[in-house]
Design an enzyme around this catalytic site. Structure first.
Site, PDB file in Angstrom:
ATOM      1  N   ARG A 199       0.821  -1.219   0.000  1.00 10.57           N
ATOM      2  CA  ARG A 199       0.000   0.000   0.000  1.00 10.57           C
ATOM      3  C   ARG A 199       0.854   1.267   0.000  1.00 10.57           C
ATOM      4  NH1 ARG A 199      -2.270   0.653   4.807  1.00 10.57           N
ATOM      5  NH2 ARG A 199      -3.266  -1.377   4.809  1.00 10.57           N
ATOM      6  N   TYR A 229     -16.855  20.100 -11.291  1.00 12.69           N
ATOM      7  CA  TYR A 229     -17.268  18.788 -11.804  1.00 12.69           C
ATOM      8  C   TYR A 229     -18.447  18.268 -10.960  1.00 12.69           C
ATOM      9  CZ  TYR A 229     -16.470  13.736 -12.740  1.00 12.69           C
ATOM     10  OH  TYR A 229     -16.593  12.424 -13.063  1.00 12.69           O
ATOM     11  N   ASP A 264      -8.500  21.538  -9.482  1.00 13.11           N
ATOM     12  CA  ASP A 264      -8.744  20.351 -10.304  1.00 13.11           C
ATOM     13  C   ASP A 264      -8.184  20.692 -11.682  1.00 13.11           C
ATOM     14  OD1 ASP A 264      -9.737  18.479 -12.110  1.00 13.11           O
ATOM     15  OD2 ASP A 264     -11.606  18.184 -10.994  1.00 13.11           O
ATOM     16  N   LYS A 285      -8.353  10.819 -17.744  1.00 10.36           N
ATOM     17  CA  LYS A 285      -8.626  11.572 -18.969  1.00 10.36           C
ATOM     18  C   LYS A 285      -7.396  11.545 -19.893  1.00 10.36           C
ATOM     19  CE  LYS A 285     -12.629  12.217 -17.172  1.00 10.36           C
ATOM     20  NZ  LYS A 285     -13.055  13.286 -16.281  1.00 10.36           N
TER      21      LYS A 285
HETATM   22  C1  LIG Z   1     -13.555  13.025 -14.942  1.00  9.41           C
HETATM   23  C2  LIG Z   1     -13.243  14.123 -14.027  1.00  9.41           C
HETATM   24  C3  LIG Z   1     -13.034  13.900 -12.674  1.00  9.41           C
HETATM   25  C4  LIG Z   1     -13.202  12.541 -12.049  1.00  9.41           C
HETATM   26  O1  LIG Z   1     -12.308  11.598 -12.528  1.00  9.41           O
HETATM   27  P1  LIG Z   1     -12.628  10.033 -12.420  1.00  9.41           P
HETATM   28  O2  LIG Z   1     -11.314   9.399 -12.695  1.00  9.41           O
HETATM   29  O3  LIG Z   1     -13.681   9.769 -13.433  1.00  9.41           O
HETATM   30  O4  LIG Z   1     -13.118   9.788 -11.024  1.00  9.41           O
HETATM   31  C5  LIG Z   1     -12.709  14.975 -11.876  1.00  9.41           C
HETATM   32  N1  LIG Z   1     -12.596  16.207 -12.372  1.00  9.41           N
HETATM   33  C6  LIG Z   1     -12.788  16.474 -13.663  1.00  9.41           C
HETATM   34  C7  LIG Z   1     -12.640  17.871 -14.158  1.00  9.41           C
HETATM   35  C8  LIG Z   1     -13.125  15.452 -14.536  1.00  9.41           C
HETATM   36  O5  LIG Z   1     -13.338  15.734 -15.825  1.00  9.41           O
END
Ligand SMILES: *Cc1c(COP(=O)(O)O)cnc(C)c1O
Length: 390
Positions: A55, A108, A180, A205
């Protein structure tokens, strides 16, 4: 060294790779310690990227952490099982009962749900603020404000935030500034050059880039690293080595991918701008986009993600358009090699600002790596169905 060179070499220390080009994928829980002396060494140094227990990480994790830190900045990086888990870990590492969080209104969607369903239940006070507030954020500070959370461009409507202005207020008041940075990926935005303390990404992404793994990352400045590291460990966060391996592979090609996504998206956005059906192009490179001037000042280009609004129409016509697109597939997420389309039907429910501009019918595209002219042909026939159904 230039960014392109760093992207190729980041995280490839021989410590992690051995004689191989890429770090091996270690599937590990138990790590064996040869002697009491070795065990005692491990017990003393477990925070220092050593073999300790699964971990805490393996060379697969450490290579990716180093690559992310080198490419995004900050003191070090941690890895989480999804982008949303990373957002949760960042917030819960620093917020306690009685603290106040300033959350951008264009966050988000699932970040809002996390705030409204979990953080408030734990006695954390949440205030949503206008993404265009800039230094005006100072007027919203309370005695107990601990964190300002930003996301730029904002979710779906793409509003650009003045991160340096918000950072100035945060620094002056010893408040943690989180971003973010998923849109910013590793190419489009440099969080640490703009005064961010903690940068979070859904590596799901553009970093993974192929729609086949879920992963989150947090890089943090030195000041906040230790608290983030400890609390993330206390909460049990780790991530799977195969997914990290896919993210590591994604990093190597991120620059040419982003450049191609950017070029095709700009071509399609320009084409859309000239269509009679289209009203606003909510793409950071277009003046229609709230905060466009700030984007020009702070960002290194754009990518495949943008939205646009329709002048007229109804849900039936919108359905005809979406149902008939062939190359733009309908699905959540973005950042993979393929094109996606999505409409957001209850956007108004996801905004707290009373003066929020209801854009009406809105479509978000992720422009993939297909030929842009084929994608335009797809949209052309989609609009024929739209107009027929009007
Ligand atoms: C997709 C996304 C997330 C979340 O990511 P996951 O890996 O799907 O949990 C958070 N912030 C933004 C801006 C996103 O586009």
């Amino acid at each position: 060294m230039k960014k392109d060179t760093k992207i190729v070499h980041a995280g490839r220390d021989k410590k992690w790779t051995g004689q191989a080009v890429n770090p091996p994928v270690y599937h590990v829980s138990t790590i064996l310690h040869d002697s009491v002396a070795d065990l005692k060494y491990a017990l003393k140094n477990f925070k220092n990227k050593i073999w300790y227990y699964g971990r805490r990480g393996t060379p697969t994790h450490y290579a990716f952490r180093e690559a992310m830190t080198e490419l995004e900045g900050g003191h070090d990086c941690l890895i989480y099982p999804s982008g949303l888990a990373a957002i949760n870990a960042a917030l819960l590492s620093f917020l306690s009962s009685g603290d106040h969080l300033l959350m951008v209104d264009t966050a988000y969607g699932p970040t809002r749900v996390l705030c409204n369903k979990v953080l408030t239940r734990m006695g954390i006070e949440v205030t949503y603020y206008d993404p265009l507030i800039g230094s005006g954020i100072g007027t919203l500070l309370q005695e107990n404000t601990k964190v300002i959370f930003t996301e730029s461009p904002g979710s779906v409507t793409m509003d650009i935030q003045d991160i340096p202005a918000i950072s100035k207020v945060a620094r002056a008041n010893d408040i943690i500034l989180m971003l973010d940075n998923t849109y910013g990926n590793l190419i489009n935005f440099d969080p640490y050059a703009h005064g961010v303390d903690i940068s979070i990404q859904a590596a799901t992404k553009y970093i993974v880039g192929h729609s086949d793994a879920m992963l989150g990352t947090i890089t943090a400045s030195k000041k906040y690293w230790s608290k983030l590291y400890d609390n993330s460990f206390f909460m049990g966060y780790t991530a799977a080595p195969d997914d990290i391996n896919l993210a590591m592979r994604g990093i190597r090609t991120i620059k040419p991918r982003i450049k191609q996504h950017e070029q095709s998206a700009l071509k399609i956005a320009n084409w859309l701008k000239a269509r009679d059906e289209v009203d606003l192009i909510l793409h950071p490179a277009f003046p229609d986009c709230p905060g466009h001037e700030i984007w020009k000042r702070d960002f290194n280009g754009s990518n495949g993600l943008f939205s646009f609004t329709l002048k007229a129409g109804n849900e039936e016509a919108l359905t005809a358009l979406l149902d008939n697109l062939k190359l733009f597939k309908m699905g959540f997420s973005w950042g993979g090699f393929e094109s996606l389309v999505m409409s957001f039907y209850n956007l108004k429910k996801e905004r707290d600002m009373p003066n929020w501009d209801d854009y009406g019918l809105l479509i978000r595209l992720h422009v993939g790596l297909e030929d842009a002219d084929d994608l335009i042909d797809d949209l052309t026939q989609g609009f024929e169905h739209f107009n027929k159904a009007l």
